[in-house]
Design an enzyme around this catalytic site. Sequence first.
Site, PDB file in Angstrom:
ATOM      1  N   ASP A 157       0.849  -1.197   0.000  1.00 20.64           N
ATOM      2  CA  ASP A 157       0.000   0.000   0.000  1.00 20.64           C
ATOM      3  C   ASP A 157       0.882   1.245   0.000  1.00 20.64           C
ATOM      4  O   ASP A 157       2.051   1.175   0.390  1.00 20.64           O
ATOM      5  CB  ASP A 157      -0.862   0.044   1.274  1.00 20.64           C
ATOM      6  N   ARG A 188      -1.528  -0.564  -8.443  1.00 18.15           N
ATOM      7  CA  ARG A 188      -2.895  -0.148  -8.102  1.00 18.15           C
ATOM      8  C   ARG A 188      -2.900   1.375  -8.181  1.00 18.15           C
ATOM      9  O   ARG A 188      -2.087   2.027  -7.526  1.00 18.15           O
ATOM     10  CB  ARG A 188      -3.271  -0.585  -6.695  1.00 18.15           C
TER      11      ARG A 188
HETATM   12  P1  FDA Z   1     -13.795  10.155  -4.635  1.00 15.62           P
HETATM   13  O1  FDA Z   1     -13.241  10.333  -3.259  1.00 15.62           O
HETATM   14  O2  FDA Z   1     -13.665  11.291  -5.608  1.00 15.62           O
HETATM   15  O3  FDA Z   1     -15.288   9.730  -4.495  1.00 15.62           O
HETATM   16  C1  FDA Z   1     -16.134   9.510  -5.621  1.00 15.62           C
HETATM   17  C2  FDA Z   1     -17.429   8.907  -5.155  1.00 15.62           C
HETATM   18  O4  FDA Z   1     -17.163   7.591  -4.648  1.00 15.62           O
HETATM   19  C3  FDA Z   1     -18.103   9.616  -4.010  1.00 15.62           C
HETATM   20  O5  FDA Z   1     -18.915  10.665  -4.465  1.00 15.62           O
HETATM   21  C4  FDA Z   1     -18.899   8.505  -3.383  1.00 15.62           C
HETATM   22  O6  FDA Z   1     -20.061   8.237  -4.141  1.00 15.62           O
HETATM   23  C5  FDA Z   1     -17.975   7.322  -3.521  1.00 15.62           C
HETATM   24  N1  FDA Z   1     -17.095   7.181  -2.335  1.00 15.62           N
HETATM   25  C6  FDA Z   1     -15.777   7.426  -2.243  1.00 15.62           C
HETATM   26  N2  FDA Z   1     -15.296   7.140  -1.022  1.00 15.62           N
HETATM   27  C7  FDA Z   1     -16.338   6.713  -0.310  1.00 15.62           C
HETATM   28  C8  FDA Z   1     -16.492   6.269   1.019  1.00 15.62           C
HETATM   29  N3  FDA Z   1     -15.468   6.203   1.877  1.00 15.62           N
HETATM   30  N4  FDA Z   1     -17.733   5.911   1.415  1.00 15.62           N
HETATM   31  C9  FDA Z   1     -18.798   5.946   0.581  1.00 15.62           C
HETATM   32  N5  FDA Z   1     -18.697   6.365  -0.707  1.00 15.62           N
HETATM   33  C10 FDA Z   1     -17.500   6.741  -1.148  1.00 15.62           C
HETATM   34  N6  FDA Z   1      -5.264   5.411  -0.707  1.00 15.62           N
HETATM   35  C11 FDA Z   1      -3.963   5.581  -0.422  1.00 15.62           C
HETATM   36  O7  FDA Z   1      -3.523   6.707  -0.177  1.00 15.62           O
HETATM   37  N7  FDA Z   1      -3.110   4.498  -0.395  1.00 15.62           N
HETATM   38  C12 FDA Z   1      -3.538   3.237  -0.689  1.00 15.62           C
HETATM   39  O8  FDA Z   1      -2.730   2.287  -0.673  1.00 15.62           O
HETATM   40  C13 FDA Z   1      -4.914   3.050  -1.010  1.00 15.62           C
HETATM   41  N8  FDA Z   1      -5.410   1.833  -1.309  1.00 15.62           N
HETATM   42  C14 FDA Z   1      -6.708   1.719  -1.788  1.00 15.62           C
HETATM   43  C15 FDA Z   1      -7.189   0.492  -2.233  1.00 15.62           C
HETATM   44  C16 FDA Z   1      -8.426   0.416  -2.810  1.00 15.62           C
HETATM   45  C17 FDA Z   1      -8.910  -0.918  -3.335  1.00 15.62           C
HETATM   46  C18 FDA Z   1      -9.257   1.569  -2.919  1.00 15.62           C
HETATM   47  C19 FDA Z   1     -10.594   1.522  -3.576  1.00 15.62           C
HETATM   48  C20 FDA Z   1      -8.806   2.770  -2.428  1.00 15.62           C
HETATM   49  C21 FDA Z   1      -7.560   2.858  -1.839  1.00 15.62           C
HETATM   50  N9  FDA Z   1      -7.097   4.064  -1.329  1.00 15.62           N
HETATM   51  C22 FDA Z   1      -5.764   4.178  -0.996  1.00 15.62           C
HETATM   52  C23 FDA Z   1      -8.056   5.174  -1.069  1.00 15.62           C
HETATM   53  C24 FDA Z   1      -8.118   6.135  -2.243  1.00 15.62           C
HETATM   54  O9  FDA Z   1      -6.924   6.857  -2.334  1.00 15.62           O
HETATM   55  C25 FDA Z   1      -9.274   7.144  -2.062  1.00 15.62           C
HETATM   56  O10 FDA Z   1      -9.078   7.888  -0.906  1.00 15.62           O
HETATM   57  C26 FDA Z   1     -10.650   6.513  -2.014  1.00 15.62           C
HETATM   58  O11 FDA Z   1     -10.756   5.421  -2.873  1.00 15.62           O
HETATM   59  C27 FDA Z   1     -11.724   7.542  -2.407  1.00 15.62           C
HETATM   60  O12 FDA Z   1     -11.502   7.992  -3.710  1.00 15.62           O
HETATM   61  P2  FDA Z   1     -12.441   7.600  -4.975  1.00 15.62           P
HETATM   62  O13 FDA Z   1     -11.535   7.307  -6.120  1.00 15.62           O
HETATM   63  O14 FDA Z   1     -13.327   6.504  -4.595  1.00 15.62           O
HETATM   64  O15 FDA Z   1     -13.198   8.898  -5.380  1.00 15.62           O
END
Ligand code: FDA
Length: 322
Positions: A130, A181
């Site tokens: 990660d 990732r």
């Molecule tokens: P964004 O935050 O722009 O959200 C878009 C939409 O997604 C929101 O409007 C909502 O609908 C939905 N959504 C997002 N987060 C949500 C939540 N918590 N609850 C409910 N709905 C939500 N980060 C990092 O710094 N190091 C890492 O190693 C990882 N590893 C990782 C693994 C995996 C499998 C995922 C999916 C994510 C990570 N992350 C991470 C976290 C990542 O950096 C990020 O903070 C979150 O995924 C939220 O970003 P989104 O791309 O989902 O979009």
Amino acid sequence: MLRDALLALGGSSLARRIATDAPFSRSIARRFVAGETPQEAIEAARVLNRSGMHVSLDYLGEAVASAEEALSAAATIERVVRDVASESLDANVSVKLTQLGQDIGGAFLGRAVGQLLDAAEECGVFIRFDMESTDYTQRTLDFFEECWNAGRRGIGVVLQSYLYRTEKDVAWANALGARVRLCKGAYKEPESVAYPDKEDVDANFVRCMRALLADGNHPGIATHDEAMIRATKRFARDEDIDRDRFEFQMLYGVRRDVQQRLVAEGYHVRIYVPFGEAWYPYFMRRMAERPANLFFVVDSLVRESPLGFLRGGSRDARRRAS
Ligand code: FDA
């Protein structure tokens, strides 16, 4: 501002103590965390596998300062690796290097992770490093490259599109042939290193996603953002990139509707399943990403309190959080 406050609370040891001692906050965290024990995580993985999803198990913990704690975390993770193999689960394992002693020193980390990677290779289980805050970005990539150059191939790394540097890091990973990732990034970073505006983070996500799909090694596109998901599907279709050459990745308990829809459409979807007692900072980062999740917390508090009669009025909040 609310995001900053939640991230700051996530780093407060007093708030952590209060929250982790309270039974109601434990039960609320269960929405995003599979449980406190490896057995609960393995059971969650089984259920997800049955519904057609791949899994990445994550034993929660970070910023470990003592060798004893780091070795104990490594032993738990090794046990999980062996359980994944013996149960023939479709799962890999994600680790945070600060949980395995990155702050103790390079030699210590090399030994702790080396032993874990030996076990993972023996069991045929892939390990993902990660990515944490920018204090660790370069060190994590250097360590990854060291492992790669030592012949380790069952490993992958994470890159965050909120950082200005990430396009270059994608090119570096593609040149190595390493599995990446791609996510947006979950930590509080200054403007000197990270895009402050969501639209720039998203635009960089799309640029990096395209480079990974076109030239990378089975990238994981980790997002719940439907615009990012649409952009990925469109690029794959336009460039004739087979669905077997990449996967979507999402967090346990977040946008389960989208997870199921993608599987039904024939995409590979991997769910990141965190477990363990140290759930508090992880949980607070999820709150910070989507402050609407606070409605879910408030709703749960109301339902579990003597004010349960307010339940009907809080149904909306539950819908917003799912
Ligand atoms: P964004 O935050 O722009 O959200 C878009 C939409 O997604 C929101 O409007 C909502 O609908 C939905 N959504 C997002 N987060 C949500 C939540 N918590 N609850 C409910 N709905 C939500 N980060 C990092 O710094 N190091 C890492 O190693 C990882 N590893 C990782 C693994 C995996 C499998 C995922 C999916 C994510 C990570 N992350 C991470 C976290 C990542 O950096 C990020 O903070 C979150 O995924 C939220 O970003 P989104 O791309 O989902 O979009």
